[in-house]
Design a protein around this motif. Structure first.
Motif, PDB file in Angstrom:
ATOM      1  N   PHE A 104       5.415 -10.293   9.111  1.00 49.75           N
ATOM      2  CA  PHE A 104       6.121  -9.022   8.969  1.00 49.75           C
ATOM      3  C   PHE A 104       5.171  -7.854   9.246  1.00 49.75           C
ATOM      4  CE2 PHE A 104       7.568  -5.357   6.573  1.00 49.75           C
ATOM      5  CZ  PHE A 104       8.928  -5.333   6.802  1.00 49.75           C
ATOM      6  N   ILE A 105       3.955  -7.908   8.708  1.00 46.52           N
ATOM      7  CA  ILE A 105       2.970  -6.839   8.903  1.00 46.52           C
ATOM      8  C   ILE A 105       2.615  -6.701  10.378  1.00 46.52           C
ATOM      9  CG2 ILE A 105       0.580  -6.157   8.428  1.00 46.52           C
ATOM     10  CD1 ILE A 105       0.947  -7.468   5.634  1.00 46.52           C
ATOM     11  N   ILE A 106       2.431  -7.830  11.049  1.00 42.46           N
ATOM     12  CA  ILE A 106       2.096  -7.794  12.477  1.00 42.46           C
ATOM     13  C   ILE A 106       3.228  -7.170  13.279  1.00 42.46           C
ATOM     14  CG2 ILE A 106       1.664  -9.223  14.514  1.00 42.46           C
ATOM     15  CD1 ILE A 106       0.279 -11.228  12.566  1.00 42.46           C
ATOM     16  N   GLU A 107       4.461  -7.599  13.016  1.00 41.46           N
ATOM     17  CA  GLU A 107       5.604  -7.046  13.750  1.00 41.46           C
ATOM     18  C   GLU A 107       5.815  -5.567  13.429  1.00 41.46           C
ATOM     19  OE1 GLU A 107       9.282  -9.091  14.087  1.00 41.46           O
ATOM     20  OE2 GLU A 107       8.345 -11.081  14.078  1.00 41.46           O
ATOM     21  N   LEU A 108       5.533  -5.163  12.207  1.00 33.10           N
ATOM     22  CA  LEU A 108       5.654  -3.753  11.828  1.00 33.10           C
ATOM     23  C   LEU A 108       4.674  -2.911  12.638  1.00 33.10           C
ATOM     24  CD1 LEU A 108       6.895  -1.607   9.944  1.00 33.10           C
ATOM     25  CD2 LEU A 108       5.070  -2.145   8.298  1.00 33.10           C
ATOM     26  N   GLY A 113       3.985   1.022  17.011  1.00 29.44           N
ATOM     27  CA  GLY A 113       3.274   1.495  18.185  1.00 29.44           C
ATOM     28  C   GLY A 113       2.024   2.292  17.868  1.00 29.44           C
ATOM     29  N   SER A 114       1.508   2.971  18.881  1.00 27.36           N
ATOM     30  CA  SER A 114       0.207   3.622  18.777  1.00 27.36           C
ATOM     31  C   SER A 114       0.189   4.824  17.841  1.00 27.36           C
ATOM     32  CB  SER A 114      -0.264   4.061  20.166  1.00 27.36           C
ATOM     33  OG  SER A 114       0.670   4.967  20.737  1.00 27.36           O
ATOM     34  N   ASN A 115       1.363   5.370  17.512  1.00 24.52           N
ATOM     35  CA  ASN A 115       1.405   6.548  16.640  1.00 24.52           C
ATOM     36  C   ASN A 115       1.560   6.180  15.163  1.00 24.52           C
ATOM     37  OD1 ASN A 115       4.040   5.635  16.783  1.00 24.52           O
ATOM     38  ND2 ASN A 115       4.940   7.692  16.679  1.00 24.52           N
ATOM     39  N   ARG A 116       1.395   4.887  14.850  1.00 28.49           N
ATOM     40  CA  ARG A 116       1.539   4.475  13.457  1.00 28.49           C
ATOM     41  C   ARG A 116       0.390   5.033  12.613  1.00 28.49           C
ATOM     42  NH1 ARG A 116      -2.035   0.579  11.807  1.00 28.49           N
ATOM     43  NH2 ARG A 116      -3.034  -0.735  13.373  1.00 28.49           N
ATOM     44  N   PRO A 117       0.611   5.225  11.316  1.00 27.56           N
ATOM     45  CA  PRO A 117      -0.479   5.618  10.431  1.00 27.56           C
ATOM     46  C   PRO A 117      -1.434   4.454  10.227  1.00 27.56           C
ATOM     47  CG  PRO A 117       1.463   5.120   9.144  1.00 27.56           C
ATOM     48  CD  PRO A 117       1.883   5.051  10.592  1.00 27.56           C
ATOM     49  N   PRO A 118      -2.653   4.706   9.756  1.00 29.72           N
ATOM     50  CA  PRO A 118      -3.552   3.598   9.429  1.00 29.72           C
ATOM     51  C   PRO A 118      -2.924   2.680   8.376  1.00 29.72           C
ATOM     52  CG  PRO A 118      -4.736   5.690   9.421  1.00 29.72           C
ATOM     53  CD  PRO A 118      -3.284   6.020   9.533  1.00 29.72           C
ATOM     54  N   PHE A 119      -3.114   1.381   8.556  1.00 24.66           N
ATOM     55  CA  PHE A 119      -2.613   0.401   7.592  1.00 24.66           C
ATOM     56  C   PHE A 119      -3.716   0.105   6.567  1.00 24.66           C
ATOM     57  CE2 PHE A 119       1.043  -2.032   9.900  1.00 24.66           C
ATOM     58  CZ  PHE A 119       1.704  -0.835  10.089  1.00 24.66           C
ATOM     59  N   TYR A 120      -3.371   0.249   5.287  1.00 24.75           N
ATOM     60  CA  TYR A 120      -4.299   0.100   4.166  1.00 24.75           C
ATOM     61  C   TYR A 120      -3.827  -1.103   3.350  1.00 24.75           C
ATOM     62  CZ  TYR A 120      -6.750   1.796  -0.151  1.00 24.75           C
ATOM     63  OH  TYR A 120      -7.544   1.955  -1.284  1.00 24.75           O
ATOM     64  N   LEU A 121      -4.530  -2.216   3.465  1.00 25.94           N
ATOM     65  CA  LEU A 121      -4.111  -3.469   2.833  1.00 25.94           C
ATOM     66  C   LEU A 121      -4.742  -3.614   1.455  1.00 25.94           C
ATOM     67  CD1 LEU A 121      -2.767  -6.342   3.064  1.00 25.94           C
ATOM     68  CD2 LEU A 121      -4.985  -7.116   3.965  1.00 25.94           C
ATOM     69  N   GLU A 122      -3.896  -3.846   0.445  1.00 24.03           N
ATOM     70  CA  GLU A 122      -4.365  -4.155  -0.906  1.00 24.03           C
ATOM     71  C   GLU A 122      -4.078  -5.631  -1.170  1.00 24.03           C
ATOM     72  OE1 GLU A 122      -3.788  -1.170  -3.970  1.00 24.03           O
ATOM     73  OE2 GLU A 122      -2.686   0.070  -2.532  1.00 24.03           O
ATOM     74  N   THR A 123      -5.117  -6.420  -1.394  1.00 24.90           N
ATOM     75  CA  THR A 123      -4.973  -7.875  -1.398  1.00 24.90           C
ATOM     76  C   THR A 123      -5.840  -8.525  -2.468  1.00 24.90           C
ATOM     77  OG1 THR A 123      -5.306  -9.881  -0.047  1.00 24.90           O
ATOM     78  CG2 THR A 123      -6.716  -8.001   0.435  1.00 24.90           C
ATOM     79  N   ASN A 124      -5.407  -9.711  -2.906  1.00 19.31           N
ATOM     80  CA  ASN A 124      -6.215 -10.450  -3.871  1.00 19.31           C
ATOM     81  C   ASN A 124      -7.345 -11.249  -3.213  1.00 19.31           C
ATOM     82  OD1 ASN A 124      -5.072 -12.964  -2.965  1.00 19.31           O
ATOM     83  ND2 ASN A 124      -3.380 -12.767  -4.419  1.00 19.31           N
TER      84      ASN A 124
END
Length: 248
Positions: A104-108, A113-124
């Motif tokens: 889902f994250i990859i497809e999102l 596209g290129s104008n997306r905001p930075p993705f900030y991953l919170e993970t265990n």
């Protein structure tokens, strides 16, 4: 091909309440479901992989919510968010455990596209294979190291592999600490970061209640930091600021 979807607890706008990026404005997508079961988890619904409803803040920043059915598709997320990606630091992918929804994250990212905001991953920090899959579309990583005395999980091997995978990203490692925390645990965790991802700060976060209060004394936290500084160069004590300020 069927469009990716995922169970989502909530979508909202707030400020980051933990770690070195505390206070930064973010949009939060909180994924349902987790592969661990930590006793101090404070996120309602985050462990429910079959959550029926998602709440979506409307209007942004109001702390008022509308509800829609789960699971939610990528296109539904983009419709909600693409016009609200201005003037925010990043899009927080939090949980639960977001890496359970790696596709889902990859497809999102691809659909936005290129104008997306930075993705900030919170993970265990335990799902190494999933992290390898999403690595190319993640800009920041907030990784937990889970201490066995507090969580009942011993994940040192997974954490080491995860750190190797993310060492070239922007990010940090968070370790939640409590009364039970031992010198050995802090030494192992801080040494692991120094070996695998030495540029990542280590954030010691005391367990706190719903009002942000902790039963750890300043002296105890100072001692924990002293132990960690024997192994790692950058160790900070940062409580959960969003609780102190009553942010969601």
């Amino acid at each position: 091909m069927m469009e990716a979807n995922a169970p989502i607890v909530e979508i909202m706008e707030s400020v980051q309440g933990e770690g070195p990026y505390v206070g930064c404005r973010q949009i939060f997508i909180r994924f349902a479901g987790c592969n661990l079961n930590c006793s101090y988890c404070d996120t309602i619904g985050s462990k429910e992989a079959d959550l029926q409803l998602c709440r979506i803040e409307e209007p942004w920043g109001s702390q008022r919510f509308q509800y829609c059915s789960n699971p939610i598709t990528v296109s539904e997320i983009i419709t909600k968010l693409h016009k609200r990606s201005q003037n925010i630091h990043s899009l927080s992918l939090t949980g639960g455990e977001p890496l359970l929804s790696a596709n889902f994250i990859i497809e999102l990212a691809q659909a936005w596209g290129s104008n997306r905001p930075p993705f900030y991953l919170e993970t265990n920090g335990t799902l190494v294979t999933a992290m390898e899959k999403v690595h190319h579309c993640i800009d920041y990583v907030s990784m937990d190291i889970k201490l066995p005395t507090l969580t009942g999980h011993c994940c040192w091997e997974e954490h080491g592999q995860f750190l190797e995978c993310i060492h070239n990203k922007k990010g940090y490692v968070k370790v939640v600490v409590g009364q039970e925390t031992t010198m050995e645990e802090i030494s192992i965790a801080s040494s692991l970061i120094q070996q695998k991802a030495p540029t990542f700060p280590l954030v010691l976060q005391p367990i706190s209640d719903s009002l942000g209060k902790t039963n750890l004394s300043a002296q105890q936290l100072y001692q924990y930091q002293s132990w960690a500084l024997q192994e790692h160069d950058d160790v900070r004590i940062v409580p959960q600021i969003h609780r102190l300020l009553s942010f969601l």
